[in-house]
Design an enzyme around this catalytic site. Structure first.
Site, mmCIF file in Angstrom:
data_model
loop_
_atom_site.group_PDB
_atom_site.id
_atom_site.type_symbol
_atom_site.label_atom_id
_atom_site.label_comp_id
_atom_site.label_asym_id
_atom_site.label_seq_id
_atom_site.Cartn_x
_atom_site.Cartn_y
_atom_site.Cartn_z
ATOM 1 N N GLY A 152 0.828 -1.210 0.000
ATOM 2 C CA GLY A 152 0.000 0.000 0.000
ATOM 3 C C GLY A 152 0.857 1.252 0.000
ATOM 4 O O GLY A 152 0.462 2.301 0.527
ATOM 5 N N TYR B 129 -15.391 -2.931 6.643
ATOM 6 C CA TYR B 129 -14.011 -2.533 6.931
ATOM 7 C C TYR B 129 -13.695 -2.765 8.415
ATOM 8 O O TYR B 129 -12.641 -3.295 8.769
ATOM 9 C CB TYR B 129 -13.869 -1.063 6.544
ATOM 10 C CG TYR B 129 -12.575 -0.392 6.873
ATOM 11 C CD1 TYR B 129 -11.389 -0.748 6.252
ATOM 12 C CD2 TYR B 129 -12.546 0.666 7.789
ATOM 13 C CE1 TYR B 129 -10.204 -0.093 6.540
ATOM 14 C CE2 TYR B 129 -11.366 1.336 8.075
ATOM 15 C CZ TYR B 129 -10.198 0.949 7.451
ATOM 16 O OH TYR B 129 -9.036 1.611 7.739
ATOM 17 N N GLY C 44 -0.463 4.788 -1.050
ATOM 18 C CA GLY C 44 -1.625 5.356 -0.366
ATOM 19 C C GLY C 44 -1.299 6.523 0.547
ATOM 20 O O GLY C 44 -0.147 6.981 0.636
ATOM 21 N N GLN C 45 -2.325 6.983 1.230
ATOM 22 C CA GLN C 45 -2.212 8.157 2.108
ATOM 23 C C GLN C 45 -1.129 7.953 3.169
ATOM 24 O O GLN C 45 -0.331 8.855 3.434
ATOM 25 C CB GLN C 45 -3.574 8.409 2.787
ATOM 26 C CG GLN C 45 -3.632 9.679 3.606
ATOM 27 C CD GLN C 45 -4.816 9.734 4.555
ATOM 28 O OE1 GLN C 45 -5.416 8.685 4.874
ATOM 29 N NE2 GLN C 45 -5.171 10.925 4.998
ATOM 30 N N LEU C 46 -1.093 6.773 3.775
ATOM 31 C CA LEU C 46 -0.090 6.510 4.813
ATOM 32 C C LEU C 46 1.229 6.037 4.210
ATOM 33 O O LEU C 46 2.305 6.469 4.612
ATOM 34 C CB LEU C 46 -0.591 5.415 5.762
ATOM 35 C CG LEU C 46 -1.626 5.807 6.800
ATOM 36 C CD1 LEU C 46 -2.116 4.569 7.546
ATOM 37 C CD2 LEU C 46 -1.039 6.813 7.787
HETATM 38 C C1 AKB Z 1 -11.853 5.513 7.015
HETATM 39 O O1 AKB Z 1 -12.469 6.563 7.182
HETATM 40 O O2 AKB Z 1 -12.344 4.512 6.477
HETATM 41 C C2 AKB Z 1 -10.438 5.429 7.543
HETATM 42 C C3 AKB Z 1 -10.364 4.920 8.949
HETATM 43 C C4 AKB Z 1 -10.932 5.697 10.047
HETATM 44 O O3 AKB Z 1 -9.809 3.886 9.186
HETATM 45 N N1 AKB Z 1 -9.821 6.703 7.459
#
Ligand code: AKB
Length: 318
Positions: free
Chosen positions: A8, A143, A11-13
């Site tokens: 990744g 998620y 990505g952002q991180l």
């Molecule tokens: C999201 O908003 O899905 C992520 C998180 C809080 O893990 N930035």
């Protein structure tokens, strides 16, 4: 930790973690892994990069073998909104991909694996204020379910295979180098783009929606510090709460107004993202991380806004 693979990396991180790790461990020793489009910019120019598809068993094993990897940061994932939009891809990446990474790491005898968890690992039934490290976790987003899976698998692999898996529960991350995509907390970044470009922003979360947030230098610091912590001090593995600030959209707007007078935030609520945000904590209790490995954030809301404003204004002016 001498040769590190970062999934990744685009990505952002990843785009901020890779340069930070290269600064600490040497450019050649940090391998940036991408999945669908080759890396560009600083991450591509300063060290090795390779394609890794975590959904394909064997792909991670190959990268570990080819580059002599001994430690791994697994950042590749579909964030909360993106996961809801494609359930089967989210399962492939966030569940199967994570398992493939752990199996490959354990099979190759890696020294350490870091896998970030998230505030998404909590749910509606969790106490929302000052959420304890150890509490009821019953997330309602895909998620979040995958994040709990990752935390539990981290414990499992540590206990059953001896693989040293570590992780922190990151709040929403605010950053300026690479725009986040597919997250619920992205509004806090989008608001800066709107403020600098047009002096206004339409927020998809309701006023009063408090969420834990963190400026990216603190998120990178947390990921590096947990990886480097002395294992003798750690009683947990992949599930440390880390907190720095909490705000709701109106508070962010007021803080941005100090730099962009007249900035206007209005609202057009997105039911999916509001539903997800409402199930997440308002703030986290990170006492355990503070006690066990000395966690302490550097940025509060005002410092974060100042730094974001300066850096993003400069980037958008180029
Ligand atoms: C999201 O908003 O899905 C992520 C998180 C809080 O893990 N930035």
């Amino acid at each position: 930790m001498k040769r590190i693979l970062v999934t990744g990396a685009a990505g952002q991180l990843g785009s901020e973690l890779v340069p930070a790790l290269r600064g600490r461990y040497g450019n050649e020793n940090v391998v940036a892994a991408w999945r669908s489009s080759p890396l560009t910019g600083e991450v591509a120019d300063t060290g090795p990069a390779t394609q890794v598809d975590v959904t394909e068993p064997g792909s991670v094993d190959r990268a570990i073998r080819d580059y002599g990897i001994d430690s791994l940061y697994h950042l590749g994932s579909l964030l909360s909104v993106a996961a809801e939009a494609n359930r089967s891809l989210s399962h492939l990446v966030n569940i199967n991909g994570l398992l493939n990474v752990l199996e490959a790491a354990s099979g190759a005898g890696l020294e350490r694996v870091v896998i970030p968890s998230s505030i998404a690992a909590f749910g509606l039934d969790t106490p929302h204020d000052n959420t304890p490290n150890e509490t009821l976790q019953r997330p309602t987003s895909l998620y979040g379910i995958a994040k709990v899976f990752g935390e539990l698998m981290g414990n499992y692999f540590f206990e059953r295979t001896g693989l040293d898996v570590r992780g922190v529960r990151l709040p929403g991350v605010v950053s300026w180098k690479v725009e986040p995509g597919g997250g619920t907390t992205d509004y806090a970044v989008d608001a800066f783009y709107g403020a600098i470009r047009e002096g206004r922003y339409t927020c998809y979360l309701r006023p009063g929606t408090y969420l834990p947030m963190m400026y990216v230098p603190d998120a990178i610091k947390a990921l590096i510090e947990i990886a480097e912590a002395d294992i003798a001090n750690l009683k947990r593995h992949a599930d440390y709460n880390v907190n720095s600030m909490s705000f709701e959209p109106e508070e962010l707007a007021a803080a941005i107004r100090r730099r962009v007078p007249g900035f206007a935030m209005d609202y057009d609520i997105d039911p999916l993202r509001q539903y997800i945000a409402d199930s997440w904590p308002n703030s986290l209790d990170d006492t355990v991380a503070r006690q066990e490995w000395g966690w302490r954030p550097d940025y509060g809301l005002a410092d974060m806004v100042d730094d974001m404003y300066e850096n993003l204004s400069r980037k958008l002016a180029q």
